[in-house]
Design a protein around this motif. Structure first.
Motif, PDB file in Angstrom:
ATOM      1  N   SER A 208      80.238 -64.800   5.568  1.00  0.00           N
ATOM      2  CA  SER A 208      81.135 -65.944   5.357  1.00  0.00           C
ATOM      3  C   SER A 208      82.497 -65.512   4.834  1.00  0.00           C
ATOM      4  N   PHE A 209      82.536 -64.462   4.022  1.00  0.00           N
ATOM      5  CA  PHE A 209      83.806 -64.036   3.419  1.00  0.00           C
ATOM      6  C   PHE A 209      84.746 -63.431   4.448  1.00  0.00           C
ATOM      7  N   GLY A 210      84.215 -62.671   5.411  1.00  0.00           N
ATOM      8  CA  GLY A 210      85.065 -62.027   6.410  1.00  0.00           C
ATOM      9  C   GLY A 210      85.913 -63.011   7.193  1.00  0.00           C
ATOM     10  N   PRO A 211      85.321 -63.972   7.918  1.00  0.00           N
ATOM     11  CA  PRO A 211      86.141 -64.924   8.676  1.00  0.00           C
ATOM     12  C   PRO A 211      86.968 -65.846   7.791  1.00  0.00           C
ATOM     13  N   ALA A 212      86.464 -66.169   6.593  1.00  0.00           N
ATOM     14  CA  ALA A 212      87.231 -67.028   5.687  1.00  0.00           C
ATOM     15  C   ALA A 212      88.527 -66.353   5.271  1.00  0.00           C
ATOM     16  N   LEU A 213      88.487 -65.051   5.013  1.00  0.00           N
ATOM     17  CA  LEU A 213      89.690 -64.324   4.630  1.00  0.00           C
ATOM     18  C   LEU A 213      90.638 -64.176   5.819  1.00  0.00           C
ATOM     19  N   VAL A 214      90.103 -63.854   6.986  1.00  0.00           N
ATOM     20  CA  VAL A 214      90.951 -63.678   8.173  1.00  0.00           C
ATOM     21  C   VAL A 214      91.633 -64.989   8.549  1.00  0.00           C
ATOM     22  N   MET A 215      90.915 -66.102   8.451  1.00  0.00           N
ATOM     23  CA  MET A 215      91.475 -67.408   8.811  1.00  0.00           C
ATOM     24  C   MET A 215      92.095 -68.132   7.615  1.00  0.00           C
ATOM     25  N   LEU A 216      92.011 -67.517   6.421  1.00  0.00           N
ATOM     26  CA  LEU A 216      92.535 -68.125   5.185  1.00  0.00           C
ATOM     27  C   LEU A 216      91.991 -69.549   5.023  1.00  0.00           C
ATOM     28  N   SER A 217      90.675 -69.668   5.162  1.00  0.00           N
ATOM     29  CA  SER A 217      90.010 -70.958   5.046  1.00  0.00           C
ATOM     30  C   SER A 217      88.880 -70.819   4.031  1.00  0.00           C
ATOM     31  N   PHE A 218      89.106 -71.335   2.819  1.00  0.00           N
ATOM     32  CA  PHE A 218      88.134 -71.169   1.750  1.00  0.00           C
ATOM     33  C   PHE A 218      87.589 -72.504   1.247  1.00  0.00           C
ATOM     34  N   ASP A 219      87.638 -73.544   2.071  1.00  0.00           N
ATOM     35  CA  ASP A 219      87.056 -74.820   1.685  1.00  0.00           C
ATOM     36  C   ASP A 219      85.547 -74.674   1.537  1.00  0.00           C
ATOM     37  N   GLN A 220      85.037 -75.122   0.404  1.00  0.00           N
ATOM     38  CA  GLN A 220      83.596 -75.092   0.115  1.00  0.00           C
ATOM     39  C   GLN A 220      83.033 -73.667   0.125  1.00  0.00           C
ATOM     40  N   HIS A 221      83.911 -72.690   0.020  1.00  0.00           N
ATOM     41  CA  HIS A 221      83.473 -71.300   0.162  1.00  0.00           C
ATOM     42  C   HIS A 221      82.579 -70.872  -0.992  1.00  0.00           C
TER      43      HIS A 221
END
Length: 299
Positions: A208-221
């Motif tokens: 989950s952290f890899g794509p969240a960082l690449v897409m800068l999307s941390f909602d509910q992370h």
């Protein structure tokens, strides 16, 4: 316990490198299955990836589940003998809590897994056309599912995964057969088949952290860290200290090594606690088991 002395060995860095490469390939291939592609030949519209504005169609859910499950089974088979094939920070933390890895190795494993997840996500981002990237498989909770329920789902999904890992990789068991990597892959597949509509079926903070960082999307992370970590630690502790604390005890008829004192334990069929020390008998002219092992007779 700290394992600092192991840092200078080649085996240590080989294991850390294996965790990095295995996680990179797992995230790259797994996230790749979430990409929706337009089938120009049939004229159908692209299948919506998970959490990208609509629920995944049943056939696409099966595709994602099989891809993640088969990939993890392959990675464990390839790298399990090198690093243990954790490929998941939650699994590493469960191993750390149950004293199966040292503190230093656990810390390096987690860093390698996170860097591998980021690298795999970045590679997928680079090779995928912009109009097909969607959310790049970033996990979010499904419609009508609040964060509390999402946390519980992630906890339970990771619990069943880590419990499967502990049970199928237990060196003290004598009843195991088949492939441990395949069993772990099935556990991942089951988790995705159930969990995709709820939370995207993360079960792995590096995934989950890899794509969240690449897409800068941390909602509910946050729940994709807390849920898997809690589920993994609970599963590891329950397996080691509650469900299988005495699995090293021999069963009737089991073959075990002789004790150095020249005695061995003989198991009573009346129960595992009915055991007594028996003097080793002299060997006769007939063929006996090899001198280094003794067959337990039953009383």
């Amino acid at each position: 316990m700290s394992g600092v002395e192991k840092i200078r060995t080649k085996e240590f860095w080989r294991a850390v490198g294996a965790e990095f490469l295995a996680t990179l390939l797992f995230v790259f291939l797994g996230l790749g299955s979430t990409i929706g592609w337009h089938d120009a030949a049939s004229g159908t519209s692209p299948t919506p990836p998970p959490n990208s504005g609509g629920p995944p169609l049943p056939d696409h859910r099966v595709l994602i589940s099989l891809c993640f499950g088969l990939t993890i089974a392959t990675m464990v088979q390839c790298f399990g003998h090198i690093s243990g094939g954790h490929i998941n920070p939650a699994v590493t933390l469960a191993m750390l809590v149950t004293k199966k890895v040292s503190i230093v190795k656990g810390a390096f494993y987690v860093v390698a897994q996170l860097v591998g997840g980021i690298t795999g996500s970045a590679l997928l981002y680079l090779i995928t056309p912009e109009k097909r990237r969607g959310t790049l498989g970033v996990c979010t909770v499904g419609e009508d599912i609040n964060e509390g329920l999402g946390l519980l789902v992630e906890l339970l999904l990771t619990f069943q995964l880590v419990f499967t890992i502990f049970a199928t990789c237990d060196s003290k068991r004598t009843d195991l057969g088949g492939s441990a990597s395949f069993a772990i892959g099935l556990s991942i597949t089951i988790g995705h088949l159930f969990g995709i509509p709820y939370t995207g079926a993360n079960m792995n903070p590096a995934r989950s952290f890899g794509p969240a960082l690449v897409m800068l999307s941390f909602d509910q992370h946050w729940l994709y860290w807390i849920g898997p970590i809690l589920g993994a630690i609970i599963a590891g502790l329950l397996y080691d200290y509650l469900f299988c604390p005495d699995c090293c005890k021999p069963s009737p008829g089991q073959v075990i090594p002789k004790a150095q004192t020249g005695t061995y334990k003989e198991v009573d069929r009346d129960g595992p606690d009915s055991m007594q020390m028996v003097k080793r008998k002299k060997r006769t002219e007939r063929k006996d088991p090899p001198p280094t092992r003794e067959v337990l007779s039953t009383v």
